[in-house]
Design a protein around this motif. Structure first.
Motif, PDB file in Angstrom:
ATOM      1  N   ILE A   1       0.908  -1.204  -0.055  1.00  0.00           N
ATOM      2  CA  ILE A   1       0.087  -0.004   0.032  1.00  0.00           C
ATOM      3  C   ILE A   1       0.956   1.221   0.075  1.00  0.00           C
ATOM      4  O   ILE A   1       1.755   1.381   0.833  1.00  0.00           O
ATOM      5  CB  ILE A   1      -1.000   0.052   1.170  1.00  0.00           C
ATOM      6  CG1 ILE A   1      -1.792  -1.243   1.367  1.00  0.00           C
ATOM      7  CG2 ILE A   1      -1.874   1.316   1.227  1.00  0.00           C
ATOM      8  CD1 ILE A   1      -2.660  -1.461   2.742  1.00  0.00           C
ATOM      9  N   TRP A   2       0.547   2.116  -1.147  1.00  0.00           N
ATOM     10  CA  TRP A   2       1.177   3.406  -0.905  1.00  0.00           C
ATOM     11  C   TRP A   2      -0.068   4.413  -0.945  1.00  0.00           C
ATOM     12  O   TRP A   2      -1.029   4.310  -1.737  1.00  0.00           O
ATOM     13  CB  TRP A   2       2.157   3.771  -2.185  1.00  0.00           C
ATOM     14  CG  TRP A   2       3.268   2.932  -2.397  1.00  0.00           C
ATOM     15  CD1 TRP A   2       4.608   3.662  -2.152  1.00  0.00           C
ATOM     16  CD2 TRP A   2       3.411   1.537  -2.597  1.00  0.00           C
ATOM     17  NE1 TRP A   2       5.452   2.764  -2.232  1.00  0.00           N
ATOM     18  CE2 TRP A   2       4.935   1.443  -2.811  1.00  0.00           C
ATOM     19  CE3 TRP A   2       2.605   0.515  -3.112  1.00  0.00           C
ATOM     20  CZ2 TRP A   2       5.522   0.210  -3.156  1.00  0.00           C
ATOM     21  CZ3 TRP A   2       3.296  -0.418  -3.398  1.00  0.00           C
ATOM     22  CH2 TRP A   2       4.667  -0.851  -3.367  1.00  0.00           C
ATOM     23  N   ARG A   3       0.128   5.408   0.091  1.00  0.00           N
ATOM     24  CA  ARG A   3      -1.192   6.071   0.330  1.00  0.00           C
ATOM     25  C   ARG A   3      -0.851   7.455   0.944  1.00  0.00           C
ATOM     26  O   ARG A   3       0.225   7.664   1.687  1.00  0.00           O
ATOM     27  CB  ARG A   3      -2.259   5.426   1.045  1.00  0.00           C
ATOM     28  CG  ARG A   3      -1.826   5.007   2.689  1.00  0.00           C
ATOM     29  CD  ARG A   3      -2.793   4.034   3.376  1.00  0.00           C
ATOM     30  NE  ARG A   3      -2.246   3.777   4.547  1.00  0.00           N
ATOM     31  CZ  ARG A   3      -2.658   2.844   5.441  1.00  0.00           C
ATOM     32  NH1 ARG A   3      -3.738   2.050   4.942  1.00  0.00           N
ATOM     33  NH2 ARG A   3      -2.235   2.568   6.418  1.00  0.00           N
ATOM     34  N   GLY A   4      -1.709   8.408   0.771  1.00  0.00           N
ATOM     35  CA  GLY A   4      -1.598   9.635   1.364  1.00  0.00           C
ATOM     36  C   GLY A   4      -2.255   9.734   2.796  1.00  0.00           C
ATOM     37  O   GLY A   4      -2.740   8.868   3.321  1.00  0.00           O
TER      38      GLY A   4
ATOM     39  N   THR B   1     -15.150   3.957  -1.228  1.00  0.00           N
ATOM     40  CA  THR B   1     -14.109   2.858  -1.525  1.00  0.00           C
ATOM     41  C   THR B   1     -13.503   2.112  -0.496  1.00  0.00           C
ATOM     42  O   THR B   1     -13.022   1.130  -0.530  1.00  0.00           O
ATOM     43  CB  THR B   1     -12.936   3.595  -2.431  1.00  0.00           C
ATOM     44  OG1 THR B   1     -12.415   4.393  -1.786  1.00  0.00           O
ATOM     45  CG2 THR B   1     -13.698   4.224  -3.670  1.00  0.00           C
ATOM     46  N   GLY B   2     -13.658   2.826   0.703  1.00  0.00           N
ATOM     47  CA  GLY B   2     -12.994   2.151   1.922  1.00  0.00           C
ATOM     48  C   GLY B   2     -11.515   2.380   1.986  1.00  0.00           C
ATOM     49  O   GLY B   2     -10.667   1.951   2.994  1.00  0.00           O
ATOM     50  N   GLU B   3     -10.837   3.196   1.079  1.00  0.00           N
ATOM     51  CA  GLU B   3      -9.544   3.285   1.051  1.00  0.00           C
ATOM     52  C   GLU B   3      -9.265   4.962   0.863  1.00  0.00           C
ATOM     53  O   GLU B   3     -10.407   5.389   0.342  1.00  0.00           O
ATOM     54  CB  GLU B   3      -8.786   2.588  -0.327  1.00  0.00           C
ATOM     55  CG  GLU B   3      -8.944   1.130  -0.406  1.00  0.00           C
ATOM     56  CD  GLU B   3      -8.269   0.664   0.868  1.00  0.00           C
ATOM     57  OE1 GLU B   3      -7.324   1.062   1.556  1.00  0.00           O
ATOM     58  OE2 GLU B   3      -8.287  -0.598   1.230  1.00  0.00           O
ATOM     59  N   ILE B   4      -8.258   5.257   0.916  1.00  0.00           N
ATOM     60  CA  ILE B   4      -7.678   6.736   0.815  1.00  0.00           C
ATOM     61  C   ILE B   4      -7.864   7.085  -0.702  1.00  0.00           C
ATOM     62  O   ILE B   4      -7.060   6.377  -1.153  1.00  0.00           O
ATOM     63  CB  ILE B   4      -6.641   7.227   1.677  1.00  0.00           C
ATOM     64  CG1 ILE B   4      -6.651   6.859   3.095  1.00  0.00           C
ATOM     65  CG2 ILE B   4      -6.072   8.629   1.190  1.00  0.00           C
ATOM     66  CD1 ILE B   4      -5.399   7.515   3.749  1.00  0.00           C
ATOM     67  N   TYR B   5      -8.244   8.265  -1.126  1.00  0.00           N
ATOM     68  CA  TYR B   5      -8.337   8.756  -2.472  1.00  0.00           C
ATOM     69  C   TYR B   5      -6.938   8.606  -3.062  1.00  0.00           C
ATOM     70  O   TYR B   5      -5.973   9.198  -2.360  1.00  0.00           O
ATOM     71  CB  TYR B   5      -9.004   9.874  -2.458  1.00  0.00           C
ATOM     72  CG  TYR B   5      -9.019  10.548  -4.172  1.00  0.00           C
ATOM     73  CD1 TYR B   5     -10.264   9.985  -5.012  1.00  0.00           C
ATOM     74  CD2 TYR B   5      -8.089  11.255  -4.419  1.00  0.00           C
ATOM     75  CE1 TYR B   5     -10.075  10.663  -6.230  1.00  0.00           C
ATOM     76  CE2 TYR B   5      -8.281  11.813  -5.878  1.00  0.00           C
ATOM     77  CZ  TYR B   5      -9.125  11.261  -6.492  1.00  0.00           C
ATOM     78  OH  TYR B   5      -9.473  11.787  -7.974  1.00  0.00           O
ATOM     79  N   GLY B   6      -6.759   8.117  -4.191  1.00  0.00           N
ATOM     80  CA  GLY B   6      -5.339   8.103  -4.794  1.00  0.00           C
ATOM     81  C   GLY B   6      -4.469   6.954  -4.340  1.00  0.00           C
ATOM     82  O   GLY B   6      -3.192   7.010  -4.902  1.00  0.00           O
TER      83      GLY B   6
ATOM     84  N   GLY C   1      -1.748   6.161  -6.910  1.00  0.00           N
ATOM     85  CA  GLY C   1      -2.653   5.525  -7.908  1.00  0.00           C
ATOM     86  C   GLY C   1      -3.111   6.301  -8.922  1.00  0.00           C
ATOM     87  O   GLY C   1      -2.492   7.792  -9.131  1.00  0.00           O
ATOM     88  N   HIS C   2      -4.152   6.106  -9.802  1.00  0.00           N
ATOM     89  CA  HIS C   2      -4.795   6.387 -11.013  1.00  0.00           C
ATOM     90  C   HIS C   2      -6.058   6.705 -10.677  1.00  0.00           C
ATOM     91  O   HIS C   2      -7.078   6.252 -11.463  1.00  0.00           O
ATOM     92  CB  HIS C   2      -4.482   5.789 -12.104  1.00  0.00           C
ATOM     93  CG  HIS C   2      -3.080   5.724 -12.342  1.00  0.00           C
ATOM     94  ND1 HIS C   2      -2.193   4.645 -11.653  1.00  0.00           N
ATOM     95  CD2 HIS C   2      -2.054   6.355 -13.196  1.00  0.00           C
ATOM     96  CE1 HIS C   2      -0.865   4.816 -12.433  1.00  0.00           C
ATOM     97  NE2 HIS C   2      -0.802   5.687 -12.951  1.00  0.00           N
ATOM     98  N   PRO C   3      -6.776   7.623  -9.538  1.00  0.00           N
ATOM     99  CA  PRO C   3      -7.986   7.852  -9.406  1.00  0.00           C
ATOM    100  C   PRO C   3      -8.587   8.563 -10.310  1.00  0.00           C
ATOM    101  O   PRO C   3      -8.086   9.446 -11.003  1.00  0.00           O
ATOM    102  CB  PRO C   3      -8.088   8.457  -8.239  1.00  0.00           C
ATOM    103  CG  PRO C   3      -6.738   9.296  -8.059  1.00  0.00           C
ATOM    104  CD  PRO C   3      -5.687   8.346  -8.734  1.00  0.00           C
ATOM    105  N   ALA C   4     -10.180   8.609 -10.842  1.00  0.00           N
ATOM    106  CA  ALA C   4     -10.859   9.353 -11.700  1.00  0.00           C
ATOM    107  C   ALA C   4     -10.791  10.627 -10.695  1.00  0.00           C
ATOM    108  O   ALA C   4     -10.924  11.047  -9.546  1.00  0.00           O
ATOM    109  CB  ALA C   4     -12.236   8.812 -11.644  1.00  0.00           C
ATOM    110  N   ALA C   5     -10.803  11.562 -11.546  1.00  0.00           N
ATOM    111  CA  ALA C   5     -10.499  13.172 -11.147  1.00  0.00           C
ATOM    112  C   ALA C   5     -12.156  13.536 -10.718  1.00  0.00           C
ATOM    113  O   ALA C   5     -13.080  13.219 -11.283  1.00  0.00           O
ATOM    114  CB  ALA C   5      -9.914  14.097 -12.067  1.00  0.00           C
ATOM    115  N   TYR C   6     -12.148  14.542  -9.932  1.00  0.00           N
ATOM    116  CA  TYR C   6     -13.503  15.326  -9.877  1.00  0.00           C
ATOM    117  C   TYR C   6     -13.800  16.626 -10.729  1.00  0.00           C
ATOM    118  O   TYR C   6     -14.816  17.120 -10.688  1.00  0.00           O
ATOM    119  CB  TYR C   6     -13.634  15.769  -8.239  1.00  0.00           C
ATOM    120  CG  TYR C   6     -13.954  14.533  -7.391  1.00  0.00           C
ATOM    121  CD1 TYR C   6     -15.537  14.432  -6.853  1.00  0.00           C
ATOM    122  CD2 TYR C   6     -12.978  13.705  -7.047  1.00  0.00           C
ATOM    123  CE1 TYR C   6     -15.641  13.602  -5.721  1.00  0.00           C
ATOM    124  CE2 TYR C   6     -13.450  12.821  -6.002  1.00  0.00           C
ATOM    125  CZ  TYR C   6     -14.551  12.636  -5.520  1.00  0.00           C
ATOM    126  OH  TYR C   6     -15.085  11.670  -4.813  1.00  0.00           O
TER     127      TYR C   6
END
Length: 708
Positions: free
Chosen positions: A443-446, A461-466, A569-574
């Motif tokens: 896991i790599w996360r902010g 999602t249950g996970e930190i965005y990105g 990661g590669h999240p969809a943008a807002y």
């Protein structure tokens, strides 16, 4: 012969005990875990207090301790045969007295990275002396900070961060009419590093931080204190009224005379007889109520000495009328409340006025350091390491100077060395897979932020965005998690309401009501320049239309495939982007490192080597060591005997060739369709990088923006 030298009023050699074992250890993790001050790269000496050593450190006995400064780092180095084996600094730890007369001193020498950690210490970002860059948030300075060049050659910029919920918590800004209080400072990351190193008496150089892309990397300067303190609403500061009715002449505009004496009050000294004087520039909300004896409705008019007639309304016949009056006033602007009625004769009125709240928006001094996040300076450096997989290498000739580069760039610049004749094949040589080092989940996360969009993304999602998450189901022996936790929260921008203004919405919701976050997380963002149309600014009392400076987690606001991203990661943008950037933190800076350690082809070699002082002195972690027809890099050197030549245990990892992160990689994006190389993207490789795969057309598409 081993030599220990210290710089106490000049470099001097310290006399040591004969045959004292001196074993040095080196670990690559020392250059990647800078915020861990306990370094294995250290050596403890027990020094006899000979006459020569007493001349260096001072004499001591049962009743006397030398008066050296024990809190001060002492430059030190260890060498043999004219070759420096370790250089850094030393610390006097303990004095020993044996049998009442024999005296020893315990002295610890720390390696270079311990020098960085200990030099920076526990200092906070807010401890930096940036007072020369404090500035008044007024018309001139705000306009300068909003320009393309920013302040101090781009070191400081302003941007709009929705700290209160525009049009919600702060109803005056519902039309997105920005004032200086709505702007948030952004400080260039490279400059912050310069200030940290300079304050610690250190220097650094970095091709990475000198690059054009990273020059636009900024830290949002918002601790939750000064800007919030200035801009928060001051409530119920003035309540004035009439204890007896005031007679108003017919057909004559007449200012209302109100008193501030008990039961009324004026806590800020703003009211005098018939005039309110604004103490600061900002938004003011008044509650006005009045009843009158006129047989018709009475006109109410509010007039400012700067703004002229600012409000008009009616006071209805036969009832007490109440109005909420919102005004934008300049500092020291005088305001009067007048009434008028075309009656046959005079009439009486009884009025009350309450200043419900006011918010300063202009003319306050911005204390730059106090607005930086509550974060240790060493943790800020470590956070950048965790974002970009940085290594910090001390200059062997200048232990206060460092080179900072991403791991991949540093390794690419390494020197090839043939150690075929140095390995001792009489001892065991072990080559093993890295299976036992591997985890079930990577896991790599902010950092987790409580702002409404980050909270929404986590809840969905249950996970930190990105975050970047890799599940390894192919290793039956893997267990646990490998986690890289960045201290920086995901910088998510989204349109404000139905406007085309997109920004970080840094507030939370409580029962649907927007509330400011008391202690925001640190945020990194790219300065994207000016995008789209103009917005309205109310600066210095004048409303103007100017371009809005944009910030986002992407190198460009309207991102394309080749841009950098601050998400792992590669999240969809807002907000709308042309293409989700491929060069996210994991893909660009971490994937090669991870593949080298955790791929099925990864190997660890351990063996005994004949290493000379020159080998140790010239060793770089980026060296490419040639053994058995392939190249390896050093992970550890264990128990190198600094007093004599001999065998030393070394651990190395195999350098793998280029490993593709997926069988096909996104290469171009046009009109929402993502093309791959060397062939069209499969479902796995399409979705791996945040795109949407259509099973019918077998095409890969850019996802539509997420909704708040």
């Amino acid at each position: 012969m081993l030599i220990l030298q210290v710089d106490i009023n000049g470099w001097k050699s310290v006399e040591l005990y004969d045959n004292e074992p001196i074993n040095l250890n080196y670990k690559f993790t020392e250059v990647t875990e800078v915020n861990k001050p306990a370094s294995s790269h250290s050596q403890t000496f027990r020094i006899p207090m000979t006459k020569a050593n007493q001349d260096i450190f001072g004499a001591f006995g049962l009743g006397h301790i030398p008066s050296i400064n024990y809190k001060q780092k002492i430059p030190a180095r260890i060498s043999r045969g004219g070759v420096t084996l370790m250089e850094g600094f030393g610390q006097v730890k303990t004095f020993y007295i044996q049998r009442g007369s024999y005296q020893d001193l315990e002295f610890v020498v720390f390696g270079e990275l311990a020098n960085l950690s200990r030099s920076v210490g526990d200092a906070m970002l807010q401890d930096l002396d940036l007072s020369a860059y404090n500035f008044v948030m007024n018309s001139t300075n705000t306009s300068d900070a909003l320009s393309s060049s920013g302040i101090a050659s781009g070191r400081i910029r302003l941007g709009v961060v929705d700290r209160f919920g525009f049009g919600d918590l702060n109803p005056y800004n519902g039309s997105i009419n920005f004032t200086p209080a709505d702007f948030t400072p952004f400080v260039q990351v490279r400059w912050i590093l310069d200030e940290i190193f300079d304050a610690a008496g250190l220097t650094f150089e970095s091709d990475f931080f000198a690059s054009a892309s990273i020059a636009d990397l900024y830290l949002m300067a918002l601790s939750g204190e000064q800007l919030y303190t200035i801009a928060q609403a001051q409530t119920q500061a003035v309540s004035v009224g009439q204890s007896t009715e005031q007679t108003i002449p017919s057909s004559t505009w007449t200012d209302l005379i109100l008193i501030e004496s008990s039961p009324y009050y004026d806590d800020i000294g703003a009211w005098s007889v018939d005039t309110f004087t604004a103490p600061v520039t900002g938004y003011y909300r008044f509650q006005f109520s009045a009843g009158h004896t006129a047989p018709i409705d009475v006109d109410l008019r509010v007039v400012g000495s700067v703004g002229g007639t600012m409000y008009t309304n009616d006071l209805y016949e036969g009832e007490t009328t109440e109005h909420i009056i919102d005004l934008y006033l300049q500092a020291s602007e005088d305001v009067t409340f007048a009434v008028y009625a075309a009656t046959a004769s005079s009439f009486d009125i009884l009025a009350n006025l309450v200043l419900l709240q006011y918010v300063q928006t202009d003319g306050f001094t911005l204390n730059l350091a106090k607005n930086l996040p509550e974060m240790k300076q060493i943790d800020f450096i470590a956070g950048l390491q965790k974002s970009f997989n940085l290594v910090l290498i001390a200059d062997k000739n200048r232990p206060t100077h460092f080179y900072i580069e991403p791991w991949s760039d540093y390794m690419d610049a390494g020197t090839k060395k043939d150690w075929t004749n140095k390995i001792n094949l009489s001892n065991d040589v072990t080559i093993s897979p890295t299976t036992d080092l591997q985890s079930r989940r990577y896991i790599w996360r902010g950092a987790e932020s409580e702002d409404q969009i980050n909270a929404q993304a986590k809840a969905t999602t249950g996970e930190i965005y990105g975050a970047k998450i890799i599940e390894d189901g192919g290793n039956d022996f893997a267990s646990g998690e490998f986690v890289v936790d960045s201290p920086f929260a995901p910088f998510i921008v989204a349109p404000i309401g139905s406007t085309n203004v997109a920004t970080l919405q840094l507030f939370k919701r409580d029962s649907g009501v927007a509330k400011a976050i008391a202690k925001p997380k640190p945020f990194l963002a790219f300065y994207n320049g000016f995008e789209g149309g103009s917005v309205y600014y109310n600066i210095g009392g004048s409303q103007t239309s100017k371009p809005l400076p944009y910030y986002s987690a992407n190198e460009k606001y309207l991102a394309t495939l080749d841009d950098l991203s601050l998400h792992y990661g590669h999240p969809a943008a807002y907000h709308f982007v042309f293409t989700t950037p491929l060069n996210a933190l994991y893909y660009r800076w971490w994937s090669r490192w991870a593949n080298e350690l955790y791929s099925p082809d990864a190997r660890i070699l351990e063996a005994m080597f004949y290493l000379t002082p020159s080998d140790i002195a010239q060793m770089e972690w980026s060296d490419k060591i040639y053994l058995f027809n392939q190249y390896w890099r050093i992970l550890e050197i264990q128990n190198y005997d600094a007093t004599q030549d001999g065998l030393t245990k070394v651990k190395l990892v195999k350098i793998l060739g280029a490993i593709s992160d997926c069988e096909q990689l996104p290469s171009t994006g046009s009109r929402g369709i993502i093309q791959g190389t060397p062939t069209s993207l499969t479902k796995k490789c399409c979705e791996r990088y945040g795109f949407v795969f259509d099973p019918t057309s077998k095409k890969c598409y850019q996802p539509t923006p997420l909704q708040v």
